[in-house]
Design a protein around this motif. Structure first.
Motif, short mmCIF file in Angstrom:
data_model
loop_
_atom_site.label_atom_id
_atom_site.label_comp_id
_atom_site.label_asym_id
_atom_site.label_seq_id
_atom_site.Cartn_x
_atom_site.Cartn_y
_atom_site.Cartn_z
N GLU A 278 0.87 -1.21 0.04
CA GLU A 278 0.01 0.10 0.02
C GLU A 278 1.03 1.24 0.07
O GLU A 278 1.98 1.25 0.60
N ASP A 279 0.52 2.13 -0.65
CA ASP A 279 1.17 3.54 -0.70
C ASP A 279 0.73 4.33 0.49
O ASP A 279 -0.22 5.15 0.48
N THR A 280 1.62 4.23 1.35
CA THR A 280 1.09 5.02 2.98
C THR A 280 2.12 6.05 3.10
O THR A 280 1.63 6.95 4.02
N MET A 281 3.09 6.27 2.72
CA MET A 281 4.10 7.41 2.84
C MET A 281 4.84 7.79 1.58
O MET A 281 5.17 7.05 0.93
N SER A 282 5.05 9.23 1.85
CA SER A 282 5.65 9.88 0.53
C SER A 282 7.25 9.63 0.78
O SER A 282 7.79 9.13 1.71
N GLU A 283 7.98 9.86 -0.37
CA GLU A 283 9.43 9.62 -0.22
C GLU A 283 9.88 10.63 0.80
O GLU A 283 10.87 10.03 1.51
N GLU A 284 9.51 11.64 1.05
CA GLU A 284 10.03 12.73 1.97
C GLU A 284 9.79 12.01 3.15
O GLU A 284 10.65 12.09 4.29
N GLU A 285 8.65 11.57 3.41
CA GLU A 285 8.22 10.93 4.95
C GLU A 285 9.14 9.80 5.21
O GLU A 285 9.78 9.58 6.30
N LEU A 286 9.45 8.89 3.99
CA LEU A 286 10.26 7.71 4.40
C LEU A 286 11.61 8.10 4.66
O LEU A 286 12.52 7.54 5.43
N GLN A 287 11.98 9.05 3.84
CA GLN A 287 13.50 9.56 4.15
C GLN A 287 13.74 10.10 5.68
O GLN A 287 14.63 9.89 6.12
N GLN A 288 12.77 10.83 6.10
CA GLN A 288 12.94 11.51 7.27
C GLN A 288 12.69 10.04 8.41
O GLN A 288 13.37 10.28 9.39
N LEU A 289 11.88 9.30 8.08
CA LEU A 289 11.73 8.32 9.07
C LEU A 289 13.08 7.33 9.38
O LEU A 289 13.52 6.99 10.29
N GLU A 290 13.62 7.17 8.06
CA GLU A 290 14.87 6.46 7.84
C GLU A 290 16.31 7.06 8.62
O GLU A 290 17.22 6.54 9.08
N THR A 291 15.75 8.35 9.21
CA THR A 291 17.07 8.83 9.85
C THR A 291 17.11 8.49 11.21
O THR A 291 18.11 8.35 11.72
N PHE A 292 16.01 7.85 11.56
CA PHE A 292 16.24 7.16 13.00
C PHE A 292 15.46 5.91 12.95
O PHE A 292 15.72 5.18 14.14
#
Length: 476
Positions: A278-292
């Protein structure tokens, strides 16, 4: 009917002291087979890690309650000096846990007996349920902080409710007894908070709720005294924490422990996106999430435990931009509330049906045995048939007989009772009921924020079961 009447008359005729002593020793008698079967006790959960910390194998940390680590470590270590066997020390420590838990339960039953909060026949049934409960027996002799916390927590509950129920004049009961009761109330509350890190939050929340919601009763001396003592407990625990951190130089635990639910919710939602479900998060949101929360952490998501995600959570990176990361959590949750609810449900549903929990085996398992084999602590059961019964009832739960016994004595009954009493107390405006469930309710609230639904987390609720059941009955 005659038998029931005789039982009722016999129990009613017992003095407070006699009832307490009888209940205390009967509990020990019922639990003796379990202690022998589990001998020297279950060295599981965090106990091996705590003992290694005590022995100097790793740096001390208040991630585990420092007082509990010291007491358990001291008993095992000092006994080793005499017998040269850590198993003897663990046997003594687990026996002391049994004494403390039996004392707390006996205090509960004695309170109900003295205040006539429950019919005597039902009091006997409830006593037998707790005395014969395999979950209580197994956990009582497991070296985990939840046992000691649960005992002091219930002792505090009893003294708290006793103080509110006592309407005698000070001249009748004596100033000395009043002061002594206040001191014991303080000590039970303080020791409970020192044995479980969230104890201070439970105490503080209870104090605030009582001040805000029970203002019309603040003029009563018993209420004011109880609130003052709770305030002193909070101040003392806070001061002790500062002493441990600044004087003893023992660092605190990782803040990620309090973020188990949010990180698992984010991991589940992001995993759906990474797997293309499912398309749940944008690329920007995923990038921010993967910082932590790395991609590896996200893919490690499991529905019923947050530990795999938590172990990979980068606390420093999260705190470096906490405000933005909190906004990310809220933003994703607003768009996908169903996913957040599902992730939360996976962690907490077993509390209402413990048979679904696949981690019941931990209650009888020697954890970290591959890391701490040199402790030479191992099961030396003195009553193997009873050990097999406990294992089949608490862990395996296979076969009609064992499933039936597990159902009758299920720890989940306490969760259902708490939920029922909450609704009942609010709808019927039963102040006594709400006061009784206040502390267990707040404790259970902290459990819902934990990394998984473990059986040991319900141990304080199991010990509080008599008080919870008793709140349904008015003084006769």
């Amino acid at each position: 009917m005659k038998m029931i009447k005789k039982i009722d008359q016999y129990i009613a005729g017992m003095s407070k002291r006699r009832f307490f002593i009888t209940a205390f020793f009967l509990l020990l008698l019922f639990w003796l087979p379990a202690w022998l079967a589990l001998y020297p006790g279950t060295f599981g959960y965090d106990a091996p890690d705590q003992f290694w910390q005590y022995c100097g194998g790793k740096h001390w940390s208040s991630h585990h309650p420092v007082l509990h680590t010291f007491v358990m470590g001291y008993i095992i270590d000092e006994t080793f000096i005499i017998t040269q066997d850590n198993n003897d020390g663990l046997a003594i420590y687990s026996a002391l846990q049994g004494l403390l838990s039996a004392w707390a339960l006996a205090k509960s039953f004695s309170f109900l007996h003295r205040t006539k909060k429950i019919p005597n026949v039902l009091l006997l049934v409830l006593f037998l349920w707790t005395a014969c409960n395999p979950n209580i027996q197994v956990l009582t002799f497991a070296a985990t902080k939840d046992v000691v916390f649960g005992a002091f927590f219930v002792c505090f509950m009893v003294r708290f409710l006793d103080a509110l129920a006592d309407r005698m004049e000070e001249t009748q009961k004596g100033r000395g007894r009043s002061v002594f009761s206040a001191v014991l109330l303080f000590l039970d509350g303080y020791l409970a908070c020192m044995m479980r890190n969230q104890g201070i939050y439970i105490m503080l929340a209870a104090l605030i709720l009582l001040l805000l919601s029970d203002r019309k009763h603040l003029h009563q001396k018993e209420i004011r005294q109880a609130l003052i003592i709770m305030g002193l407990v909070c101040l003392s625990v806070f001061g002790t924490g500062k002493f441990v951190a600044n004087v003893l130089q023992i660092p605190g635990g990782n803040p990620r422990e309090m973020l188990s639910v949010p990180m698992n919710q984010l991991a589940y939602t992001a995993k759906l996106d990474l797997e293309g479900t499912e398309d749940t998060m944008s690329e920007e949101e995923l990038q921010q999430l993967e910082t932590f929360l790395s991609e590896d952490a996200i893919r490690s998501y499991e529905a019923d435990t947050a530990d795999p995600v938590k172990s990979r959570f980068d606390t420093e990176a999260f705190l470096a931009d906490a405000a933005a990361n909190v906004r990310l959590y809220l933003q994703v949750g607003l768009h996908h509330p169903a996913h957040y609810l599902k992730a939360l449900g996976g962690l907490i549903v077993p509390y209402w049906r413990m048979s679904l929990n696949r981690y019941r085996f931990l209650s009888m398992t020697f954890s970290f045995s591959d890391q701490y084999y040199f402790f030479r602590i191992q099961r030396r059961s003195k009553l193997i048939p009873y050990y097999n019964y406990l294992f089949k009832t608490v862990v395996e739960q296979e076969g009609i007989i064992y499933r039936l016994i597990a159902g009758i004595f299920s720890a989940s009954w306490t969760t259902w009772i708490l939920c029922f009493l909450t609704v009942f107390g609010l709808v019927r405006k039963k102040r006594d009921v709400l006061l009784t469930i206040l502390l267990p309710g707040l404790y259970f609230g902290t459990c819902l924020l934990g990394p998984m639904a473990l059986l040991r987390y319900l141990y304080p609720m199991l010990l509080a079961a008599p008080l919870l059941a008793g709140s349904l009955f008015r003084d006769r």
